[in-house]
Scaffold this motif. Structure first.
Motif, PDB file in Angstrom:
ATOM      1  N   MET A  29       0.840  -1.197   0.000  1.00  0.00           N
ATOM      2  CA  MET A  29       0.000   0.000   0.000  1.00  0.00           C
ATOM      3  C   MET A  29       0.877   1.250   0.000  1.00  0.00           C
ATOM      4  SD  MET A  29      -2.939   1.111   2.762  1.00  0.00           S
ATOM      5  CE  MET A  29      -1.748   1.761   3.923  1.00  0.00           C
ATOM      6  N   SER A  30       0.541   2.238  -0.809  1.00  0.00           N
ATOM      7  CA  SER A  30       1.357   3.456  -0.840  1.00  0.00           C
ATOM      8  C   SER A  30       1.090   4.308   0.396  1.00  0.00           C
ATOM      9  CB  SER A  30       1.064   4.262  -2.104  1.00  0.00           C
ATOM     10  OG  SER A  30      -0.315   4.475  -2.242  1.00  0.00           O
ATOM     11  N   LEU A  31       2.130   5.011   0.804  1.00  0.00           N
ATOM     12  CA  LEU A  31       2.057   5.906   1.960  1.00  0.00           C
ATOM     13  C   LEU A  31       2.674   7.237   1.551  1.00  0.00           C
ATOM     14  CD1 LEU A  31       3.155   3.478   4.819  1.00  0.00           C
ATOM     15  CD2 LEU A  31       0.938   4.608   4.632  1.00  0.00           C
ATOM     16  N   PRO A  32       2.307   8.329   2.211  1.00  0.00           N
ATOM     17  CA  PRO A  32       2.896   9.614   1.831  1.00  0.00           C
ATOM     18  C   PRO A  32       4.373   9.704   2.234  1.00  0.00           C
ATOM     19  CG  PRO A  32       1.546   9.869   3.791  1.00  0.00           C
ATOM     20  CD  PRO A  32       1.353   8.457   3.322  1.00  0.00           C
ATOM     21  N   MET A  33       5.135  10.505   1.506  1.00  0.00           N
ATOM     22  CA  MET A  33       6.499  10.821   1.902  1.00  0.00           C
ATOM     23  C   MET A  33       6.421  11.594   3.223  1.00  0.00           C
ATOM     24  SD  MET A  33       9.336  12.756  -0.405  1.00  0.00           S
ATOM     25  CE  MET A  33       8.532  14.344  -0.446  1.00  0.00           C
ATOM     26  N   VAL A  34       7.314  11.244   4.159  1.00  0.00           N
ATOM     27  CA  VAL A  34       7.265  11.891   5.475  1.00  0.00           C
ATOM     28  C   VAL A  34       8.239  13.077   5.510  1.00  0.00           C
ATOM     29  CG1 VAL A  34       7.616  11.588   7.958  1.00  0.00           C
ATOM     30  CG2 VAL A  34       6.639   9.718   6.583  1.00  0.00           C
ATOM     31  N   VAL A  35       7.682  14.249   5.639  1.00  0.00           N
ATOM     32  CA  VAL A  35       8.479  15.469   5.769  1.00  0.00           C
ATOM     33  C   VAL A  35       7.909  16.289   6.924  1.00  0.00           C
ATOM     34  CG1 VAL A  35       9.377  17.515   4.612  1.00  0.00           C
ATOM     35  CG2 VAL A  35       8.834  15.478   3.258  1.00  0.00           C
ATOM     36  N   PRO A  36       8.511  16.188   8.101  1.00  0.00           N
ATOM     37  CA  PRO A  36       7.986  16.919   9.267  1.00  0.00           C
ATOM     38  C   PRO A  36       8.046  18.433   9.060  1.00  0.00           C
ATOM     39  CG  PRO A  36       9.510  15.201   9.957  1.00  0.00           C
ATOM     40  CD  PRO A  36       9.646  15.322   8.462  1.00  0.00           C
ATOM     41  N   GLU A  37       7.108  19.105   9.672  1.00  0.00           N
ATOM     42  CA  GLU A  37       7.076  20.570   9.614  1.00  0.00           C
ATOM     43  C   GLU A  37       7.375  21.107  11.009  1.00  0.00           C
ATOM     44  OE1 GLU A  37       3.529  22.221   7.743  1.00  0.00           O
ATOM     45  OE2 GLU A  37       3.648  23.936   9.098  1.00  0.00           O
ATOM     46  N   PRO A  38       8.382  21.958  11.125  1.00  0.00           N
ATOM     47  CA  PRO A  38       8.738  22.476  12.453  1.00  0.00           C
ATOM     48  C   PRO A  38       7.564  23.194  13.112  1.00  0.00           C
ATOM     49  CG  PRO A  38      10.398  23.091  10.822  1.00  0.00           C
ATOM     50  CD  PRO A  38       9.241  22.509  10.061  1.00  0.00           C
ATOM     51  N   GLY A  39       7.469  23.033  14.422  1.00  0.00           N
ATOM     52  CA  GLY A  39       6.467  23.787  15.170  1.00  0.00           C
ATOM     53  C   GLY A  39       5.137  23.088  15.360  1.00  0.00           C
ATOM     54  N   LEU A  40       4.963  21.918  14.742  1.00  0.00           N
ATOM     55  CA  LEU A  40       3.696  21.199  14.916  1.00  0.00           C
ATOM     56  C   LEU A  40       3.813  20.201  16.071  1.00  0.00           C
ATOM     57  CD1 LEU A  40       2.550  20.448  11.254  1.00  0.00           C
ATOM     58  CD2 LEU A  40       2.190  22.483  12.658  1.00  0.00           C
ATOM     59  N   PRO A  41       2.671  19.793  16.645  1.00  0.00           N
ATOM     60  CA  PRO A  41       2.719  18.795  17.729  1.00  0.00           C
ATOM     61  C   PRO A  41       3.391  17.497  17.253  1.00  0.00           C
ATOM     62  CG  PRO A  41       0.491  19.709  17.494  1.00  0.00           C
ATOM     63  CD  PRO A  41       1.279  20.199  16.332  1.00  0.00           C
ATOM     64  N   GLU A  42       4.034  16.786  18.191  1.00  0.00           N
ATOM     65  CA  GLU A  42       4.679  15.517  17.838  1.00  0.00           C
ATOM     66  C   GLU A  42       3.688  14.372  17.775  1.00  0.00           C
ATOM     67  OE1 GLU A  42       7.892  14.614  20.465  1.00  0.00           O
ATOM     68  OE2 GLU A  42       8.935  16.492  19.988  1.00  0.00           O
ATOM     69  N   ARG A  43       2.605  14.533  18.535  1.00  0.00           N
ATOM     70  CA  ARG A  43       1.629  13.440  18.625  1.00  0.00           C
ATOM     71  C   ARG A  43       0.218  14.005  18.622  1.00  0.00           C
ATOM     72  NH1 ARG A  43       1.440   8.324  19.492  1.00  0.00           N
ATOM     73  NH2 ARG A  43      -0.535   7.510  20.283  1.00  0.00           N
ATOM     74  N   VAL A  44      -0.696  13.316  17.963  1.00  0.00           N
ATOM     75  CA  VAL A  44      -2.090  13.733  17.898  1.00  0.00           C
ATOM     76  C   VAL A  44      -2.981  12.578  18.336  1.00  0.00           C
ATOM     77  CG1 VAL A  44      -3.903  13.950  16.123  1.00  0.00           C
ATOM     78  CG2 VAL A  44      -2.083  15.658  16.256  1.00  0.00           C
ATOM     79  N   ARG A  45      -4.046  12.902  19.022  1.00  0.00           N
ATOM     80  CA  ARG A  45      -5.029  11.896  19.449  1.00  0.00           C
ATOM     81  C   ARG A  45      -6.243  12.022  18.530  1.00  0.00           C
ATOM     82  NH1 ARG A  45      -8.809  13.586  23.432  1.00  0.00           N
ATOM     83  NH2 ARG A  45     -10.012  11.923  24.410  1.00  0.00           N
ATOM     84  N   ILE A  46      -6.543  10.930  17.830  1.00  0.00           N
ATOM     85  CA  ILE A  46      -7.704  10.933  16.933  1.00  0.00           C
ATOM     86  C   ILE A  46      -8.902  10.374  17.688  1.00  0.00           C
ATOM     87  CG2 ILE A  46      -8.690  10.085  14.770  1.00  0.00           C
ATOM     88  CD1 ILE A  46      -5.865   9.886  13.646  1.00  0.00           C
ATOM     89  N   TYR A  47      -9.974  11.148  17.707  1.00  0.00           N
ATOM     90  CA  TYR A  47     -11.211  10.761  18.389  1.00  0.00           C
ATOM     91  C   TYR A  47     -12.185  10.307  17.304  1.00  0.00           C
ATOM     92  CZ  TYR A  47     -15.093  11.320  21.775  1.00  0.00           C
ATOM     93  OH  TYR A  47     -16.173  11.133  22.610  1.00  0.00           O
ATOM     94  N   GLU A  48     -12.353   8.992  17.196  1.00  0.00           N
ATOM     95  CA  GLU A  48     -13.149   8.408  16.109  1.00  0.00           C
ATOM     96  C   GLU A  48     -14.655   8.525  16.409  1.00  0.00           C
ATOM     97  OE1 GLU A  48     -12.491   6.929  13.035  1.00  0.00           O
ATOM     98  OE2 GLU A  48     -14.681   6.775  12.961  1.00  0.00           O
ATOM     99  N   VAL A  49     -15.376   9.131  15.458  1.00  0.00           N
ATOM    100  CA  VAL A  49     -16.817   9.340  15.669  1.00  0.00           C
ATOM    101  C   VAL A  49     -17.695   8.580  14.673  1.00  0.00           C
ATOM    102  CG1 VAL A  49     -16.489  11.610  16.761  1.00  0.00           C
ATOM    103  CG2 VAL A  49     -16.876  11.468  14.273  1.00  0.00           C
ATOM    104  N   GLY A  50     -17.069   7.746  13.827  1.00  0.00           N
ATOM    105  CA  GLY A  50     -17.837   7.064  12.784  1.00  0.00           C
ATOM    106  C   GLY A  50     -19.060   6.294  13.270  1.00  0.00           C
ATOM    107  N   PRO A  51     -18.906   5.421  14.283  1.00  0.00           N
ATOM    108  CA  PRO A  51     -20.067   4.630  14.703  1.00  0.00           C
ATOM    109  C   PRO A  51     -21.224   5.489  15.246  1.00  0.00           C
ATOM    110  CG  PRO A  51     -18.029   3.636  15.480  1.00  0.00           C
ATOM    111  CD  PRO A  51     -17.653   4.983  14.925  1.00  0.00           C
ATOM    112  N   ARG A  52     -20.932   6.661  15.778  1.00  0.00           N
ATOM    113  CA  ARG A  52     -22.005   7.520  16.303  1.00  0.00           C
ATOM    114  C   ARG A  52     -22.372   8.631  15.304  1.00  0.00           C
ATOM    115  NH1 ARG A  52     -23.065  12.792  17.189  1.00  0.00           N
ATOM    116  NH2 ARG A  52     -20.949  13.109  17.960  1.00  0.00           N
ATOM    117  N   ASP A  53     -21.475   9.585  15.108  1.00  0.00           N
ATOM    118  CA  ASP A  53     -21.787  10.728  14.236  1.00  0.00           C
ATOM    119  C   ASP A  53     -21.937  10.285  12.784  1.00  0.00           C
ATOM    120  OD1 ASP A  53     -22.128  13.291  13.293  1.00  0.00           O
ATOM    121  OD2 ASP A  53     -20.036  13.858  13.450  1.00  0.00           O
TER     122      ASP A  53
END
Ligand code: MG
Length: 310
Positions: free
Chosen positions: A1-25
């Motif tokens: 499976m293809s994945l995007p090239m990883v190029v970090p951008e300075p100043g952004l958070p290192e980690r993100v929490r994804i709150y999945e709403v598919g089954p409800r919303d």
């Protein structure tokens, strides 16, 4: 499976929490009713794909949302593991049902505008907050964690643009009731990046840090990822998304345009931001769900990856 090239951008958070709403919303905005066993399988597969939070359903009255009339059955079917999944409780009656099932996380759903409060809850803004007060207090007293959704934060179909001060005023009142997290919803998808930066900044000026905020973007006008990027730059680390873009079917009248979790994961991966989600397992889950619904996923990433693998 293809994945995007990883190029970090300075100043952004290192980690993100994804709150999945598919089954409800997602499913509450799909016209079809999905069998309870399929919903349970959907929730389990989302967890297995690495999503840290999966909101499972809503204890709203079946008259308003018949698609989620099986809420209690679903939570029972999920068993012990189900206790950690948040559920929406529109009022004290909904909370009672969550408490009976021993659930640990609930969410309330408020409006930033007077008109939507009237239309959605048949209450004024003040009456809406008065209704939530005992719900949140009793939930907290019972040791539950409460998330507050705030809808129409960037525009309202009846009132047009919503003043930032108004969103901050209603949002802080929800937090003051005892909610631990405030999810700012672009319910009709009209927000653009400058508005996101301004709103997050206004909450900050009022003493509400990004650690208490989540963003809930809709892709109705194609702005969800641009808005996500603006929020990342402002320091937000929790984002709501719906697997496969459920609830945002372009062919359905009820389309709300939920940001697809796969589209979000693709961008975060490219930015080098840790999210913990296995994209391949997630896409397989959304493709399976699309098959259950009998129509293609509106997610650009799901469609692209499905094409490249066929
Ligand atoms: Mg939504």
């Amino acid at each position: 499976m293809s994945l995007p090239m990883v190029v970090p951008e300075p100043g952004l958070p290192e980690r993100v929490r994804i709150y999945e709403v598919g089954p409800r919303d997602g499913l509450q905005n799909e016209s079809q009713r999905v069998p309870t066993e399929v919903k349970a399988e959907f929730v389990r597969r989302l967890v297995a794909a690495g999503l840290p939070v999966v909101e499972a359903t809503s204890f709203v009255h079946p008259r308003w949302v018949p698609q989620l009339a099986d809420a209690a059955d679903l939570m029972t079917m999920l068993g012990d593991a189900g206790r950690d999944h948040p559920v929406l409780v529109p009022n004290e009656r909904g909370l009672d049902r969550a408490l009976e099932l021993g659930l640990r996380h609930v969410a309330i759903f408020g409006s930033a505008t007077e008109t939507f409060a009237q239309r959605n809850l048949n209450r004024s803004l003040d009456e809406q907050l008065a209704m939530f007060e005992p719900t949140v207090r009793r939930a907290r007293d019972a040791g539950l964690d409460v998330r507050a959704y705030l809808s129409m934060c960037f525009g309202d179909p009846w009132e047009g643009a919503v003043p930032v001060d108004q969103v901050v005023s209603v949002g802080t009142r929800l937090l003051d009731l005892g909610a631990s997290e405030l999810s700012l919803g672009d319910t009709i998808g009209v927000g653009t990046p400058g508005a996101v930066t301004a709103l997050v900044g206004a909450f900050g000026a009022y003493g509400v840090g990004t650690d208490r905020l989540a963003m809930h973007f809709h892709d109705t006008y194609g702005q969800a990822l641009a808005n996500t990027h603006a929020a990342l730059r402002a320091g937000v680390t929790t984002f709501d998304a719906s697997a496969g873009g459920l609830g945002g079917c372009p062919y359905a009248e009820s389309a709300t345009g939920n940001l697809a979790t796969e589209d979000l994961v693709w961008m975060l991966t490219g930015l080098g931001i840790d999210h913990g989600v296995d994209l391949e397992a997630l896409v397989a889950t959304s493709a399976w769900m699309a098959g259950q619904l009998g129509r293609p996923s509106p997610s650009a990433v799901v469609r692209a990856l499905a094409q490249s693998s066929s």
